[in-house]
Write a protein that holds these residues in place. Sequence first.
Motif, short mmCIF file in Angstrom:
data_model
loop_
_atom_site.label_atom_id
_atom_site.label_comp_id
_atom_site.label_asym_id
_atom_site.label_seq_id
_atom_site.Cartn_x
_atom_site.Cartn_y
_atom_site.Cartn_z
N THR A 11 -4.10 7.19 -2.34
CA THR A 11 -3.12 6.22 -2.82
C THR A 11 -2.97 6.38 -4.34
O THR A 11 -3.36 7.40 -4.90
N LEU A 19 2.55 7.86 9.14
CA LEU A 19 2.07 6.47 9.22
C LEU A 19 1.67 6.06 10.64
O LEU A 19 1.38 4.90 10.89
N ILE A 70 3.75 -0.95 3.90
CA ILE A 70 3.16 0.36 3.66
C ILE A 70 4.30 1.34 3.43
O ILE A 70 5.25 1.38 4.22
N VAL A 97 -8.13 -0.31 3.52
CA VAL A 97 -6.72 -0.66 3.70
C VAL A 97 -6.61 -1.88 4.62
O VAL A 97 -5.86 -2.83 4.34
N LEU A 120 6.65 -0.52 7.90
CA LEU A 120 6.17 0.82 7.60
C LEU A 120 7.38 1.64 7.16
O LEU A 120 8.26 1.93 7.96
N GLN A 132 0.92 5.15 0.45
CA GLN A 132 0.12 6.26 0.95
C GLN A 132 0.65 7.58 0.40
O GLN A 132 1.76 8.00 0.72
N THR A 161 5.40 5.45 2.23
CA THR A 161 5.01 6.83 1.95
C THR A 161 6.25 7.67 1.74
O THR A 161 7.36 7.25 2.09
N TRP A 215 -1.52 3.87 11.56
CA TRP A 215 -1.59 2.42 11.33
C TRP A 215 -1.05 1.61 12.51
O TRP A 215 -1.32 0.41 12.61
N PHE A 245 0.86 -1.18 0.00
CA PHE A 245 0.00 0.00 0.00
C PHE A 245 0.90 1.23 0.00
O PHE A 245 1.74 1.39 0.89
#
Length: 294
Positions: free
Chosen positions: A188, A244, A231, A223, A261, A180, A233, A247, A178
Amino acid sequence: MTLWPVRTLFCALLLMPVMVWAEVCAEDNMGQQLCLPEPAKRIATLSPGATELAFAAGAGDKVVAVVNYSDYPEAARKLPLVGNHTRIDLEALLALKPDLVITWRTGNPPAQMEMLRALGLPMFAIEPRTFEGVSKVIEQLSILAGTEQEGFAEAERFRKGISLIAEQYRDAEPLPVFYQVWQTPLMTINDNHLIGKVIRLCGGANVFGDMPRLVPRISAEVVLEADPHAIITGSVEGAEDNQLDRWQSYTGMTAVAKNNLFFVPASPISRPTPRLLEASRDICQRLDVARERE
């Protein structure tokens, strides 16, 4: 003082090199052909991505106007600003007398672009959406700027770099990812976005790759349902920030349970420029870490 005979002087003049430029033509990302009577000498770039691509094409010393956030390479920070990509200071731009204006296909205000076109300024619209598109734009810009040697070399360097990564991760185990883009509202990307293409390049499987919009808005619930194993970003210089944090409370999500992450530098991954090569390597490395934790 000795004077040359007229005939000798005439012959000498004939032997002197004369710079004669031929017309240069290139096709932009809207399928429009632009021809200039000679290579551009004064270039205006109306988005940070356009600025980077002009420099990548070897035309940095010809750029006379940029917009806000044109921060790469370092030399771009010193150039005159003519607004931002969504609102151009037309008076400031015209005062700099550009002979080529590089626009961003979906980012610049259409009404202002029409006004510039009506004034007769040569416009070249770009917004590459594939890896090959990045190389092609660099080549086209180098043609318009008369810097083909530098531009074509950089385009080929990018092509080869992407090909090497593709070969390296051709048989990588698919990993649900995923990406972000933004936390509020939660956004997304799909597989048609260049970031989606980077994820796929690295053997990742974008959990929202099939969504119809290029940059869709989503909810936290979808998600959780997708259960990504990583994940990612973008942040300033790839430093960890609070983007993040939301999450962390979802301990049942695989990405959280395995501490996958990840942060990557935002600028290289968000602009379709040669720095995508650097960004791709960063993301591939993060996904390698996640695979080791499977």
